[in-house]
Design an enzyme around this catalytic site. Structure first.
Site, mmCIF file in Angstrom:
data_model
loop_
_atom_site.group_PDB
_atom_site.id
_atom_site.type_symbol
_atom_site.label_atom_id
_atom_site.label_comp_id
_atom_site.label_asym_id
_atom_site.label_seq_id
_atom_site.Cartn_x
_atom_site.Cartn_y
_atom_site.Cartn_z
ATOM 1 N N CYS A 135 0.828 -1.212 0.000
ATOM 2 C CA CYS A 135 0.000 0.000 0.000
ATOM 3 C C CYS A 135 0.857 1.255 0.000
ATOM 4 C CB CYS A 135 -0.927 -0.019 1.216
ATOM 5 S SG CYS A 135 -1.883 1.490 1.387
ATOM 6 N N CYS A 138 -0.423 4.099 2.169
ATOM 7 C CA CYS A 138 -0.217 3.929 3.613
ATOM 8 C C CYS A 138 1.249 4.172 3.990
ATOM 9 C CB CYS A 138 -0.573 2.512 4.061
ATOM 10 S SG CYS A 138 -2.052 1.848 3.329
ATOM 11 N N ASP A 139 2.173 3.681 3.175
ATOM 12 C CA ASP A 139 3.569 3.611 3.613
ATOM 13 C C ASP A 139 4.553 4.461 2.815
ATOM 14 O OD1 ASP A 139 2.793 1.741 5.556
ATOM 15 O OD2 ASP A 139 2.855 0.132 4.078
#
Ligand code: NDP
Length: 322
Positions: A135, A138-139
């Site tokens: 992701c 997300c990261d």
């Protein structure tokens, strides 16, 4: 034990649309959010191909809109995950992490989840913060100024690679062939980006790590390089990177129904052509869990609508709704 006319499992575009139609048909559906509330779009960036948003919309924002819309019509949403389902009894019986439920009609919209490389390390390193992720939204932030890699050649891989150039100094886009599967528009955008470096005909065969000590004195294993194998001549090489984003497609979330509903060889639920009906009367499937061909938010939403209509008609025919 609480009984409902209609239960929907899943809150991606398919689940929410099924709930929207079912609630507007006065069926008071209960919806289980599952492990990924809002589904896969909550881990994507911009959605540019969902009609009605001429400037595009962020995936999480689109899912928030859908959620608000179904709540407006009286859908009940539970932040629970269904752990078992018995489709051999009528009403159908479900158990979640918090309680037991029954329903006359069941709409399965459990979607699909990101696939891992299967090197035994990628999934493990993603859980331990070792520098592997599925992701970018997300990261990606953790890789400011770093050199990283994305593996895959589809729209997801290309979209992730483009997004990651906001942070990383260089993004290696590793693909096992010499041609991307992604749509032409996405390919053009990626290949024109000077931070994206395509790595053709290469497979990741090993994730190389080193153990580092955190400021708090903990020792963690972090990715330092990828061992690549040329898919044409078999030669091996190493690519030093500090992060790996895996974007190689998805697998359907159908484990709950193993042995109860027919699936194809890759685990997708099979429905009657042109409908959302499964072979069990009263059980319907919509969205990515039954679609390995289109897998788009809009097709998932469309099949969610079909599932609610199929369920409503079935309930009426069975004398379970007016
Ligand atoms: P896809 O199945 O389209 O692509 C998966 C990619 O991963 C392929 O390039 C495949 O290679 C590669 N791959 C598969 N297994 C492996 C493996 N073991 N090792 C290395 N590479 C592997 O999945 P996506 O998630 O990219 O897309 C799914 C659907 O969602 C598509 O329909 C796509 O169009 C859509 N989508 C749309 C977006 C948008 O419009 N904004 C954004 C993201 C997705 P190969 O090509 O050789 O098969």
């Amino acid at each position: 034990m609480s009984h409902h006319k209609v239960i929907v499992i899943g809150t991606g575009p398919a689940g929410y649309t099924a709930a929207l139609y079912a609630s507007r048909a006065n069926l008071a559906p209960l919806v289980f959010e599952g492990v990924q509330p809002g589904g896969q779009l909550t881990i994507t960036t911009e959605v540019e191909n969902y009609p009605g948003f001429k400037h595009g919309i962020a995936g999480p924002a689109l899912m928030d809109e859908m959620r608000e819309q179904v709540l407006r019509f009286g859908t009940e949403i539970k932040a629970e995950t269904v752990l078992s389902a018995n489709l051999g009894v009528q009403p159908f019986a479900l158990s979640s992490d918090k309680g037991d439920y029954t329903c006359d009609a069941l709409i399965i919209a459990t979607g699909a989840s990101a696939r891992w490389l299967g090197l035994g390390r990628d999934e493990e390193l993603s859980r331990s913060g070792g520098g592997v992720s599925a992701c970018a939204t997300c990261d990606g932030f953790f890789y400011r100024g770093k050199e990283i890699a994305v593996v895959g050649g589809g729209d997801t891989a290309v979209e992730e690679a483009v997004f990651l150039t906001k942070f990383a100094s260089k993004v290696h886009l590793i693909h096992r062939r010499d041609r991307l599967r992604a749509s032409k528009a996405m390919q053009d955008r990626a290949l024109a980006n000077e931070k994206i470096h395509p790595v053709w005909n290469q497979a990741v065969v090993e994730i190389l790590t080193s153990v580092i000590e955190t400021p708090l004195g903990d020792k963690i294993e972090k990715i330092r390089a990828l061992k690549l194998q040329n898919t044409v001549d078999g030669s091996l090489s190493e690519l030093p990177v500090t992060g790996l984003f895996v974007a190689i497609g998805h697998q359907p979330n159908t484990g709950l129904f193993a042995g109860q509903l027919p699936m194809d060889e890759t685990g997708y639920l099979q429905v009657e052509k042109g409908s959302t009906r499964t072979p069990i009367a009263g059980v319907f499937a919509c969205g990515d869990v039954q679609d390995h061909t289109y897998r788009q938010a809009i097709t998932a939403a469309g099949s969610g609508c079909m599932a609610a209509i199929d369920a409503e008609r079935w309930l009426v025919e069975a004398g379970l709704a007016e």
